[in-house]
Design a protein around this motif. Structure first.
Motif, PDB file in Angstrom:
ATOM      1  N   ASP A  99       0.846  -1.201   0.000  1.00 11.73           N
ATOM      2  CA  ASP A  99       0.000   0.000   0.000  1.00 11.73           C
ATOM      3  C   ASP A  99       0.878   1.247   0.000  1.00 11.73           C
ATOM      4  OD1 ASP A  99      -2.136  -1.670   0.135  1.00 11.73           O
ATOM      5  OD2 ASP A  99      -2.741  -1.146   2.173  1.00 11.73           O
ATOM      6  N   GLY A 100       0.467   2.222  -0.805  1.00  8.07           N
ATOM      7  CA  GLY A 100       1.196   3.481  -0.852  1.00  8.07           C
ATOM      8  C   GLY A 100       2.440   3.453  -1.709  1.00  8.07           C
ATOM      9  N   ALA A 101       2.724   2.336  -2.400  1.00  7.41           N
ATOM     10  CA  ALA A 101       3.930   2.244  -3.223  1.00  7.41           C
ATOM     11  C   ALA A 101       3.847   3.188  -4.413  1.00  7.41           C
ATOM     12  CB  ALA A 101       4.118   0.813  -3.711  1.00  7.41           C
ATOM     13  N   VAL A 118      -7.234   0.757 -12.730  1.00 11.47           N
ATOM     14  CA  VAL A 118      -7.959   1.819 -12.022  1.00 11.47           C
ATOM     15  C   VAL A 118      -8.261   1.457 -10.571  1.00 11.47           C
ATOM     16  CG1 VAL A 118     -10.092   3.162 -11.969  1.00 11.47           C
ATOM     17  CG2 VAL A 118      -8.865   2.847 -14.136  1.00 11.47           C
ATOM     18  N   PRO A 119      -8.741   0.250 -10.251  1.00 11.00           N
ATOM     19  CA  PRO A 119      -8.982  -0.046  -8.826  1.00 11.00           C
ATOM     20  C   PRO A 119      -7.735   0.074  -7.962  1.00 11.00           C
ATOM     21  CG  PRO A 119     -10.090  -1.651 -10.216  1.00 11.00           C
ATOM     22  CD  PRO A 119      -9.206  -0.850 -11.127  1.00 11.00           C
ATOM     23  N   GLU A 120      -6.565  -0.192  -8.536  1.00  5.62           N
ATOM     24  CA  GLU A 120      -5.333  -0.116  -7.750  1.00  5.62           C
ATOM     25  C   GLU A 120      -4.917   1.319  -7.441  1.00  5.62           C
ATOM     26  OE1 GLU A 120      -3.892  -2.436  -6.248  1.00  5.62           O
ATOM     27  OE2 GLU A 120      -4.712  -4.247  -7.179  1.00  5.62           O
ATOM     28  N   THR A 121      -5.496   2.309  -8.135  1.00 10.71           N
ATOM     29  CA  THR A 121      -5.167   3.702  -7.822  1.00 10.71           C
ATOM     30  C   THR A 121      -5.682   4.102  -6.452  1.00 10.71           C
ATOM     31  OG1 THR A 121      -7.182   4.601  -8.860  1.00 10.71           O
ATOM     32  CG2 THR A 121      -5.245   4.304 -10.270  1.00 10.71           C
ATOM     33  N   PRO A 390      -2.371   7.608  -1.515  1.00 12.77           N
ATOM     34  CA  PRO A 390      -3.215   7.267  -2.666  1.00 12.77           C
ATOM     35  C   PRO A 390      -4.649   7.693  -2.435  1.00 12.77           C
ATOM     36  CG  PRO A 390      -2.766   5.321  -1.361  1.00 12.77           C
ATOM     37  CD  PRO A 390      -1.922   6.419  -0.773  1.00 12.77           C
ATOM     38  N   ARG A 391      -5.361   7.808  -3.549  1.00 17.84           N
ATOM     39  CA  ARG A 391      -6.792   8.117  -3.466  1.00 17.84           C
ATOM     40  C   ARG A 391      -7.520   6.942  -2.845  1.00 17.84           C
ATOM     41  NH1 ARG A 391     -11.031   7.105  -6.866  1.00 17.84           N
ATOM     42  NH2 ARG A 391      -9.656   6.229  -8.450  1.00 17.84           N
ATOM     43  N   ARG A 392      -8.334   7.197  -1.852  1.00 20.18           N
ATOM     44  CA  ARG A 392      -9.075   6.120  -1.173  1.00 20.18           C
ATOM     45  C   ARG A 392     -10.508   6.075  -1.643  1.00 20.18           C
ATOM     46  NH1 ARG A 392      -5.446   2.736   1.272  1.00 20.18           N
ATOM     47  NH2 ARG A 392      -3.792   3.974   2.245  1.00 20.18           N
ATOM     48  N   ALA A 393     -11.024   4.872  -1.690  1.00 17.64           N
ATOM     49  CA  ALA A 393     -12.429   4.727  -2.072  1.00 17.64           C
ATOM     50  C   ALA A 393     -13.308   5.364  -1.002  1.00 17.64           C
ATOM     51  CB  ALA A 393     -12.765   3.236  -2.219  1.00 17.64           C
ATOM     52  N   ALA A 394     -14.424   5.938  -1.431  1.00 24.61           N
ATOM     53  CA  ALA A 394     -15.339   6.594  -0.498  1.00 24.61           C
ATOM     54  C   ALA A 394     -16.011   5.556   0.393  1.00 24.61           C
ATOM     55  CB  ALA A 394     -16.381   7.382  -1.276  1.00 24.61           C
TER      56      ALA A 394
END
Length: 394
Positions: A99-101, A118-121, A390-394
């Motif tokens: 995570d965060g790489a 896209v999901p990995e972003t 990274p952008r987190r899912a809502a």
């Protein structure tokens, strides 16, 4: 750029002051941050050289000088349209990163599979390196091409940073995909200054360095050469023959129908000393592409003081550039126009004063070319500015 077209195996002369001081061999400072670099499989295969592969290999070597250790993750597949095995390999590779790489993805791998990337972003810090927009490589006008273009758009809109290999490519990606200009950055390929090419007789030895594909336009070059058979010349086409076997077969047939088999040679891919030898014999380098984001074959020629004749497409004018005194080290002609290419060839072969000016400008441009350290510095700057989380899912 998937572009281009040349293989850079083996050492090149490094201009003084262009590279950071070397560290102790074999030791990577602990202060370096890590960037994971997802690249196409076969990146080191000498049988399939390309400008994109050469770029990826070189920045892997040079980024540590600007604070980033690079860990390559080659993923084999028929990119940008991979089979199920390649898709699964890419998904496993991305899932295996922490995570965060920080992740740099070659666009050839990333842009056709938004459902994987896209999901990995949401948990990674990705940037996509676009060597050549997919539509420029695959063409437009079909439902399959439109779908691939839409997939690329989805990926590039999702990642926090996009890197393109010319200012022209930055503008094209922003306009074509509606991207935020602040997230799209240029990192043009560098050039290693090489010894001046002695050439053959200063006139007649022509060299085309490009994979044999419709986009590289060797058929237009052959059509143009067929109109100047009254003048002395030989042309060697150096580049992979396997990306499009049907096109290679048609090209061989075209060469035969024009009676040029003894003057136009398709010699396949060459790298290292073999490619250096071809450049050393060249009097003029020719590139007849219909699309290029930059044109590494252009700067490879100019790095040896060889003038170029190229189509005026994409980032090629940037690669040709101008000498410090304002001279232009090449001739640019409209794409898809064998007649214009033929006229330029006749001018080169028949006008000694024009050749003198072009050669002088090419040698002056050689001294002003940016090195690969400039490329690595620009790319490192993009990685430095990636969001901290990274952008987190809502």
């Amino acid at each position: 750029m998937t572009g281009t077209t040349t293989d850079r195996t083996g050492p090149r002369t490094r201009a003084p002051g262009r590279y950071p001081p070397p560290s102790v061999p074999g030791i990577i400072p602990m202060s370096l941050r890590t960037a994971h670099f997802v690249v196409p499989g076969g990146i080191d295969d000498p049988a399939t050289p390309s400008g994109g592969n050469a770029y990826d290999r070189r920045i892997t070597l040079d980024l540590p000088g600007f604070g980033w250790r690079v860990r390559q993750h080659p993923v084999h597949g028929t990119w940008p349209r991979p089979g199920e095995r390649a898709r699964a390999e890419l998904a496993r590779t991305l899932r295996g990163l922490p995570d965060g790489a920080v992740v740099l993805l070659d666009g050839l791998v990333a842009c056709g599979v938004p459902e994987i990337v896209v999901p990995e972003t949401r948990r990674l810090r990705p940037a996509v390196l676009v060597h050549l927009p997919l539509g420029d490589e695959t063409g437009t006008g079909t439902a399959a091409a439109a779908a691939l273009d839409a997939r690329e758009r989805e990926v590039l809109r999702a990642v926090p940073a996009v890197v393109a290999t010319s200012d022209w490519a930055v503008r094209r990606l922003v306009a074509h995909h509606g991207l935020d200009p602040g997230r799209v950055h240029a990192a043009p390929p560098g050039a290693d200054i090489a010894p001046l090419a002695p050439g053959t007789d200063g006139v007649s030895r022509l060299l085309c360095v490009a994979a044999v594909t419709p986009r590289k336009g060797q058929h237009r070059l052959v059509e143009a050469l067929a109109t100047v058979t009254d003048l002395p010349w030989e042309c060697e086409c150096v580049g992979a023959l396997t990306p499009d076997p049907a096109y290679t077969a048609r090209l061989r047939d075209l060469i035969g129908r024009h009676g040029l088999a003894d003057r136009v040679r398709l010699t396949g891919p060459r790298g290292g000393a073999g490619l250096d030898t071809r450049y050393a014999c060249a009097d003029l380098t020719v590139l007849a592409s219909s699309a290029e984001t930059y044109g590494m074959a252009v700067t490879e020629a100019l790095a040896r003081g060889i003038p170029v004749l190229a189509t005026d497409v994409g980032g090629v004018p940037e690669a040709v550039g101008r000498a410090p005194g304002g001279g232009v080290p090449g001739i640019l002609v409209p794409p898809e126009d064998p007649a214009a290419l033929a006229t330029a060839l006749r001018d080169w072969l028949g006008e000694p004063e024009a050749r003198r000016r072009l050669k002088a400008a090419a040698r002056a441009r050689r001294a002003a070319l940016a090195g690969w350290a400039t490329t690595a510095r620009a790319l490192a700057g993009v990685l430095d500015r990636l969001p901290g989380e990274p952008r987190r899912a809502a």
